[in-house]
Scaffold this motif. Structure first.
Motif, PDB file in Angstrom:
ATOM      1  N   SER A 110       0.853  -1.185   0.000  1.00 30.90           N
ATOM      2  CA  SER A 110       0.000   0.000   0.000  1.00 30.90           C
ATOM      3  C   SER A 110       0.891   1.238   0.000  1.00 30.90           C
ATOM      4  N   LEU A 111       0.287   2.391  -0.156  1.00 30.85           N
ATOM      5  CA  LEU A 111       1.070   3.595  -0.459  1.00 30.85           C
ATOM      6  C   LEU A 111       2.083   3.977   0.619  1.00 30.85           C
ATOM      7  N   THR A 112       1.631   4.126   1.859  1.00 37.52           N
ATOM      8  CA  THR A 112       2.565   4.598   2.883  1.00 37.52           C
ATOM      9  C   THR A 112       3.685   3.575   3.112  1.00 37.52           C
ATOM     10  N   VAL A 113       3.331   2.303   3.010  1.00 39.23           N
ATOM     11  CA  VAL A 113       4.352   1.254   3.122  1.00 39.23           C
ATOM     12  C   VAL A 113       5.410   1.449   2.028  1.00 39.23           C
ATOM     13  N   ALA A 138       1.743  18.690   3.245  1.00 37.89           N
ATOM     14  CA  ALA A 138       1.723  17.411   2.526  1.00 37.89           C
ATOM     15  C   ALA A 138       0.677  16.549   3.214  1.00 37.89           C
ATOM     16  N   PHE A 139       0.216  15.525   2.542  1.00 38.32           N
ATOM     17  CA  PHE A 139      -0.757  14.603   3.138  1.00 38.32           C
ATOM     18  C   PHE A 139      -0.190  14.107   4.477  1.00 38.32           C
ATOM     19  N   PRO A 140      -1.013  14.064   5.529  1.00 33.09           N
ATOM     20  CA  PRO A 140      -0.494  13.712   6.859  1.00 33.09           C
ATOM     21  C   PRO A 140       0.334  12.431   6.889  1.00 33.09           C
ATOM     22  N   SER A 141      -0.108  11.400   6.203  1.00 33.62           N
ATOM     23  CA  SER A 141       0.650  10.150   6.233  1.00 33.62           C
ATOM     24  C   SER A 141       2.078  10.372   5.728  1.00 33.62           C
ATOM     25  N   ASP A 142       2.233  11.191   4.718  1.00 32.66           N
ATOM     26  CA  ASP A 142       3.557  11.489   4.175  1.00 32.66           C
ATOM     27  C   ASP A 142       4.380  12.291   5.191  1.00 32.66           C
ATOM     28  N   GLN A 143       3.720  13.241   5.855  1.00 34.52           N
ATOM     29  CA  GLN A 143       4.417  14.013   6.894  1.00 34.52           C
ATOM     30  C   GLN A 143       4.956  13.085   7.977  1.00 34.52           C
ATOM     31  N   ASN A 198      -1.010  18.276  -5.092  1.00 34.42           N
ATOM     32  CA  ASN A 198      -1.271  18.401  -3.655  1.00 34.42           C
ATOM     33  C   ASN A 198      -2.723  18.043  -3.359  1.00 34.42           C
ATOM     34  N   TYR A 199      -2.921  17.224  -2.338  1.00 32.57           N
ATOM     35  CA  TYR A 199      -4.272  16.684  -2.071  1.00 32.57           C
ATOM     36  C   TYR A 199      -5.245  17.768  -1.616  1.00 32.57           C
ATOM     37  N   TYR A 200      -4.738  18.835  -1.043  1.00 32.54           N
ATOM     38  CA  TYR A 200      -5.615  19.848  -0.438  1.00 32.54           C
ATOM     39  C   TYR A 200      -5.983  20.936  -1.455  1.00 32.54           C
ATOM     40  N   PHE A 223       8.418  11.414  -5.869  1.00 29.33           N
ATOM     41  CA  PHE A 223       7.080  12.027  -5.875  1.00 29.33           C
ATOM     42  C   PHE A 223       6.027  11.043  -5.379  1.00 29.33           C
ATOM     43  N   ASP A 224       5.113  11.570  -4.590  1.00 31.10           N
ATOM     44  CA  ASP A 224       3.947  10.801  -4.202  1.00 31.10           C
ATOM     45  C   ASP A 224       2.827  11.167  -5.176  1.00 31.10           C
ATOM     46  N   LEU A 225       2.484  10.219  -6.025  1.00 33.11           N
ATOM     47  CA  LEU A 225       1.545  10.501  -7.119  1.00 33.11           C
ATOM     48  C   LEU A 225       0.093  10.140  -6.783  1.00 33.11           C
ATOM     49  N   ALA A 226      -0.218  10.004  -5.488  1.00 31.88           N
ATOM     50  CA  ALA A 226      -1.565   9.567  -5.089  1.00 31.88           C
ATOM     51  C   ALA A 226      -2.665  10.345  -5.811  1.00 31.88           C
ATOM     52  N   HIS A 227      -2.485  11.674  -5.903  1.00 31.12           N
ATOM     53  CA  HIS A 227      -3.521  12.508  -6.525  1.00 31.12           C
ATOM     54  C   HIS A 227      -3.195  12.868  -7.980  1.00 31.12           C
ATOM     55  N   ALA A 228      -2.145  12.279  -8.504  1.00 31.71           N
ATOM     56  CA  ALA A 228      -1.733  12.587  -9.875  1.00 31.71           C
ATOM     57  C   ALA A 228      -1.976  11.413 -10.822  1.00 31.71           C
ATOM     58  N   TRP A 246       2.266   5.532  -5.455  1.00 32.24           N
ATOM     59  CA  TRP A 246       0.861   5.983  -5.547  1.00 32.24           C
ATOM     60  C   TRP A 246      -0.051   4.896  -4.997  1.00 32.24           C
ATOM     61  N   CYS A 247      -1.291   5.293  -4.732  1.00 33.10           N
ATOM     62  CA  CYS A 247      -2.286   4.303  -4.335  1.00 33.10           C
ATOM     63  C   CYS A 247      -3.206   4.079  -5.542  1.00 33.10           C
ATOM     64  N   SER A 248      -4.030   3.053  -5.477  1.00 31.05           N
ATOM     65  CA  SER A 248      -4.831   2.711  -6.662  1.00 31.05           C
ATOM     66  C   SER A 248      -6.317   2.978  -6.447  1.00 31.05           C
ATOM     67  N   TYR A 249      -6.679   3.442  -5.237  1.00 32.99           N
ATOM     68  CA  TYR A 249      -8.127   3.534  -4.957  1.00 32.99           C
ATOM     69  C   TYR A 249      -8.706   4.904  -5.247  1.00 32.99           C
ATOM     70  N   LYS A 250      -7.868   5.897  -5.582  1.00 33.10           N
ATOM     71  CA  LYS A 250      -8.389   7.227  -5.894  1.00 33.10           C
ATOM     72  C   LYS A 250      -8.766   7.248  -7.379  1.00 33.10           C
ATOM     73  N   TYR A 251      -8.004   7.971  -8.205  1.00 32.42           N
ATOM     74  CA  TYR A 251      -8.380   8.054  -9.623  1.00 32.42           C
ATOM     75  C   TYR A 251      -8.307   6.699 -10.322  1.00 32.42           C
TER      76      TYR A 251
HETATM   77  C1  LIG Z   1      -4.414   9.093  -0.131  1.00 36.72           C
HETATM   78  C2  LIG Z   1      -3.013   9.396   0.234  1.00 36.72           C
HETATM   79  C3  LIG Z   1      -2.297   8.599   1.145  1.00 36.72           C
HETATM   80  C4  LIG Z   1      -2.942   7.413   1.821  1.00 36.72           C
HETATM   81  O1  LIG Z   1      -1.994   6.465   2.165  1.00 36.72           O
HETATM   82  P1  LIG Z   1      -2.375   4.917   2.360  1.00 36.72           P
HETATM   83  O2  LIG Z   1      -1.087   4.315   2.753  1.00 36.72           O
HETATM   84  O3  LIG Z   1      -2.924   4.424   1.059  1.00 36.72           O
HETATM   85  O4  LIG Z   1      -3.421   4.837   3.429  1.00 36.72           O
HETATM   86  C5  LIG Z   1      -0.975   8.924   1.401  1.00 36.72           C
HETATM   87  N1  LIG Z   1      -0.391  10.007   0.806  1.00 36.72           N
HETATM   88  C6  LIG Z   1      -1.059  10.793  -0.059  1.00 36.72           C
HETATM   89  C7  LIG Z   1      -0.369  11.948  -0.698  1.00 36.72           C
HETATM   90  C8  LIG Z   1      -2.387  10.528  -0.356  1.00 36.72           C
HETATM   91  O5  LIG Z   1      -3.048  11.330  -1.189  1.00 36.72           O
END
Ligand SMILES: *Cc1c(COP(=O)(O)O)cnc(C)c1O
Length: 437
Positions: A110-113, A138-143, A198-200, A223-228, A246-251
């Motif tokens: 998964s993405l953060t992993v 930045a997205f909290p998980s990334d911070q 940027n997610y926000y 780069f974290d491409l979650a929103h890209a 990146w994660c696969s559950y958004k776009y």
């Molecule tokens: C959605 C998102 C995450 C979520 O992380 P998970 O490990 O999938 O829970 C992390 N970073 C960014 C930038 C995101 O947009």
């Protein structure tokens, strides 16, 4: 200038419908389940948060369940899509979406992993070179990943994690501020790590320029491409980006918590001497099952895999990536630009008819600085408007203290969705104002 900037939009239902008529991707909406609210299809504007399910997803997952039921362990070799090399399905489709070579991409975890695993390899700070440059907010998980990686290596995050902030009174970052921050910290920078979008704010960063600036001071660029990913045009290989995830559950519409993806430039992916946290699935395929001592990495992005393929999650990913392939990225990008251009137009039209400005769009208005998402800073009655949206069948996203995020996506949103969304906002504003006067 893209097509959207040249278009003479109109804020009417007829106009929206005429754009839908001409839309070469209009049939794709029928390939998705649109959630039902109050007995009818909702206006779903949160594809940036959880993309919708394709109608083939269930079948693909059920196929794997059936093969498991009938074959047991033999499914690793004899399932319709053998499980042992299941992940090998993806590089062809993903390399198109991410803009890279097939040996540079792998689907896993998964993405953060994955962010942590990539930092294990590409954030190896020394006393002199230890800083991470990233975007503020930045997205909290990334911070948390940046903070704890710095601490893990014995650094104080306050000193090691450098955030680039918007200028006074601004909401988004200027590329020149990002570049000058990188230059200022020079050879103390180990890693420059930004979101793609940027997610926000929905701001699309200049990935190529940021990468060049990082390389110029001898740092890695990730780069974290979650929103890209699945949203904007990406050329990770040509832009010479070192790594991305990146994660696969958004776009990418692959289901809640779906399996994620990683890109590693081939100049790095082929270097098996790069330190990493390893597992058996990253081991050279020819000899993996000899189960010998001593890790020998596959000389591609696959060399970062740890575990065998999570097939049920990957089946949903496969269903969705096929739909992307059928639509074609060029058509998707063209529609995305028209659709988000229309949303900007509709919101500006509503604003211009109010005595005072009530909505401030904080997403950049320039087409090459944004993707699908539009973030609206609500200057007045934000929560009230948001509640009204919900009661009228719109699924949008509220971020404290007063931002509404919406993302019309080209695969299943229509121009009519955008018009109806604007119409509901306009009616709500008028209602609020007449009750106040
Ligand atoms: C959605 C998102 C995450 C979520 O992380 P998970 O490990 O999938 O829970 C992390 N970073 C960014 C930038 C995101 O947009």
């Amino acid at each position: 200038m893209g097509l959207a900037n040249k278009m003479n939009y109109q804020n009417t239902s007829e106009f929206a419908k005429s754009l839908d008529e001409k839309d070469p991707l209009k049939h794709f909406r029928d390939m998705f389940y649109i959630p039902i609210m109050f007995g009818k299809e909702c206006i779903y504007l949160t594809g940036n948060s959880l993309g919708l399910q394709t109608k083939r997803t269930q079948d693909y997952v059920v196929d794997e369940l059936e093969d498991w039921a009938s074959l047991g362990v033999e499914g690793h070799f004899h399932a319709r899509n053998p499980w042992l090399p299941y992940h090998e399905i993806f590089p062809k489709q993903l390399s198109n979406i991410v803009g890279c070579k097939e040996n540079e991409v792998v689907v896993m975890n998964s993405l953060t992993v994955n962010l942590h695993l990539l930092m294990v390899s590409f954030y190896r700070p020394t006393k002199q070179r230890y800083k991470i440059i990233c975007e503020a907010k930045a997205f909290p998980s990334d911070q948390y990943a940046f903070e704890t990686q710095a601490k893990y290596h014995g650094f104080d995050p306050k000193d090691a994690v450098i955030e680039v902030s918007p200028g006074e009174g601004e909401h988004t970052l200027r590329t020149e501020d990002i570049i000058s921050t990188i230059k200022k910290h020079g050879d103390s920078v180990a890693l420059v790590l930004f979101g793609g979008v940027n997610y926000y704010t929905g701001q699309l960063f200049d990935i190529k320029t940021i990468t060049e600036a990082a390389h110029a001071v001898g740092a890695y660029a990730g780069f974290d491409l979650a929103h890209a990913v699945g949203n904007v045009e990406l050329h990770m290989h040509d832009w010479n980006v070192d790594f991305a995830c990146w994660c696969s559950y958004k776009y990418l519409n692959s289901g809640p918590g779906g399996v994620a993806g990683v890109y590693i430039h081939e100049k790095l992916a082929s270097d098996t001497s790069i330190p990493r946290f390893a597992g058996w699935w990253g081991y050279t395929k020819e000899t993996r099952f000899k189960m010998g001592k001593g890790f020998e990495a596959i000389p591609t992005a696959e060399g970062w895999q740890l575990s065998n393929a999570p097939v049920l999650s990957m089946a949903a990913h496969k269903a969705s990536l096929e739909v992307f392939e059928e639509a074609g990225m060029d058509k998707l990008h063209a529609k995305r630009k028209l659709l988000s251009g229309y949303l900007h137009f509709v919101l500006n039209d509503i604003n211009s008819r109010q005595q005072e400005k009530l909505i401030e769009i904080i997403t950049p208005s320039k087409e090459n600085e944004r993707g699908c998402q539009v973030s609206m800073l609500m200057l007045k009655n934000g929560k009230e408007i948001f509640t009204e949206l919900t009661t009228r069948g719109v699924i949008a996203d509220w971020r404290e203290p007063n931002v509404i995020r919406v993302a019309p996506v080209p695969l299943y949103n229509s121009f009519e969705d955008v018009w109806r969304f604007g119409h509901i906002i306009k009616t709500t504003l008028n209602k609020i104002q007449s009750s106040q006067s």
